[in-house]
Motif scaffolding. Structure first.
Motif, PDB file in Angstrom:
ATOM      1  N   GLU A 120       0.822  -1.219   0.000  1.00 50.01           N
ATOM      2  CA  GLU A 120       0.000   0.000   0.000  1.00 50.01           C
ATOM      3  C   GLU A 120       0.847   1.256   0.000  1.00 50.01           C
ATOM      4  N   VAL A 121       1.898   1.208   0.797  1.00 55.43           N
ATOM      5  CA  VAL A 121       2.799   2.365   0.892  1.00 55.43           C
ATOM      6  C   VAL A 121       3.397   2.671  -0.481  1.00 55.43           C
ATOM      7  N   MET A 122       3.848   1.614  -1.161  1.00 55.66           N
ATOM      8  CA  MET A 122       4.447   1.791  -2.487  1.00 55.66           C
ATOM      9  C   MET A 122       3.430   2.317  -3.478  1.00 55.66           C
ATOM     10  N   GLU A 123       2.223   1.789  -3.424  1.00 63.67           N
ATOM     11  CA  GLU A 123       1.216   2.215  -4.400  1.00 63.67           C
ATOM     12  C   GLU A 123       0.861   3.690  -4.245  1.00 63.67           C
ATOM     13  N   ARG A 124       0.934   4.173  -3.005  1.00 63.78           N
ATOM     14  CA  ARG A 124       0.689   5.607  -2.786  1.00 63.78           C
ATOM     15  C   ARG A 124       1.871   6.452  -3.229  1.00 63.78           C
ATOM     16  N   GLY A 125       3.031   5.830  -3.360  1.00 64.78           N
ATOM     17  CA  GLY A 125       4.225   6.582  -3.782  1.00 64.78           C
ATOM     18  C   GLY A 125       5.078   7.054  -2.623  1.00 64.78           C
ATOM     19  N   GLN A 126       4.743   6.568  -1.406  1.00 66.24           N
ATOM     20  CA  GLN A 126       5.551   6.963  -0.245  1.00 66.24           C
ATOM     21  C   GLN A 126       6.753   6.033  -0.085  1.00 66.24           C
ATOM     22  N   LEU A 127       7.701   6.467   0.714  1.00 71.00           N
ATOM     23  CA  LEU A 127       8.852   5.600   0.998  1.00 71.00           C
ATOM     24  C   LEU A 127       8.475   4.578   2.063  1.00 71.00           C
ATOM     25  N   VAL A 128       8.959   3.363   1.934  1.00 70.76           N
ATOM     26  CA  VAL A 128       8.771   2.382   2.996  1.00 70.76           C
ATOM     27  C   VAL A 128       9.828   2.665   4.071  1.00 70.76           C
TER      28      VAL A 128
END
Ligand code: AMP
Length: 215
Positions: A52-60
């Motif tokens: 989910e984090v990746m799909e939003r474009g945020q850094l893990v």
């Protein structure tokens, strides 16, 4: 063999140039983005957590990616590493320095790929890759010769990344400027920064990188 970092915003061409170096110089590409996408499809707890984090474009989180790199470095012998998409924060940069020092390795160059934001949007929103061999294509600038078929391996498994859309890209760029771009100053201060024009033709960018590596 030299260990290098390819640094630049999403769409700068890091993955493309890394693949080239793997083919031409037998270097080893370590892409945290690829590792995380693999984890995502493997259905593990960590995979679900990062999807989910990746799909939003945020850094893990730093802990997750540092852990992934640590594992890979332990598994690979030798050197010639291309760090692609890692480090992305100062904490990751410090962790990488410590990991390399622990294994007696050095970081030889940090190559910043300079591009402007307008070009990134155009590059990313038309991007697709071959799921079988990883070749990168673009709707406008590099379509496949035969519609729906990879030029290199003939696979029909052509895919677009879930985060290669305008909304996620906005977040990815913001994350880059806030958290990753400080690394440019960090490596400059260490005397390790080199810059190439990422807007040049793919081959010209490759040659500029080769020159740095052969210095
Ligand atoms: P990339 O394939 O390098 O564009 O990475 C795709 C996504 O994976 C990023 O937008 C992040 O969500 C995540 N990611 C990849 N590398 C890192 C990293 N070093 N630190 C944090 N998140 C990362």
């Amino acid at each position: 063999m030299a260990n290098i970092i390819l640094l630049g915003p999403p769409g700068a061409g890091k993955g493309t140039q890394a693949k080239r170096l793997v083919d031409e110089r037998a270097m080893v590409q370590l892409s945290t983005g690829d590792m995380l996408r693999e984890a995502k499809t493997s259905g593990t707890e960590m995979g679900k957590l990062v999807a989910e984090v990746m799909e939003r474009g945020q850094l893990v989180t730093d802990e997750i990616v540092i852990g992934l790199i640590e594992e890979k470095l332990a598994a690979e012998s030798g050197g010639g590493f291309i760090f692609d998409g890692f480090p992305r924060t100062l904490k990751q940069a410090d962790a990488l320095a410590a990991l390399l020092a622990r294994t007696g390795q050095t970081l030889d160059s940090v190559i910043e790929m300079q591009v402007d934001d307008a070009a990134l949007v155009a590059r990313i929103t038309g991007r697709f890759t071959c799921g079988a061999c990883g070749e990168v294509y673009h709707d406008v600038t590099r379509p496949t010769k035969v519609d729906g078929t990879c030029d290199v391996c003939g696979s029909h498994d052509l895919k677009r990344r879930a985060d290669d859309n305008a909304d996620a890209l906005k977040t990815r760029l913001m994350e880059y400027y806030k958290k990753t771009s400080p690394l440019i100053g960090y490596y400059y201060a260490k005397g390790q920064l080199e810059s190439v024009d990422g807007l040049a033709e793919m081959d010209a960018v490759g040659e500029a990188i080769a020159k740095i590596l052969d210095k």
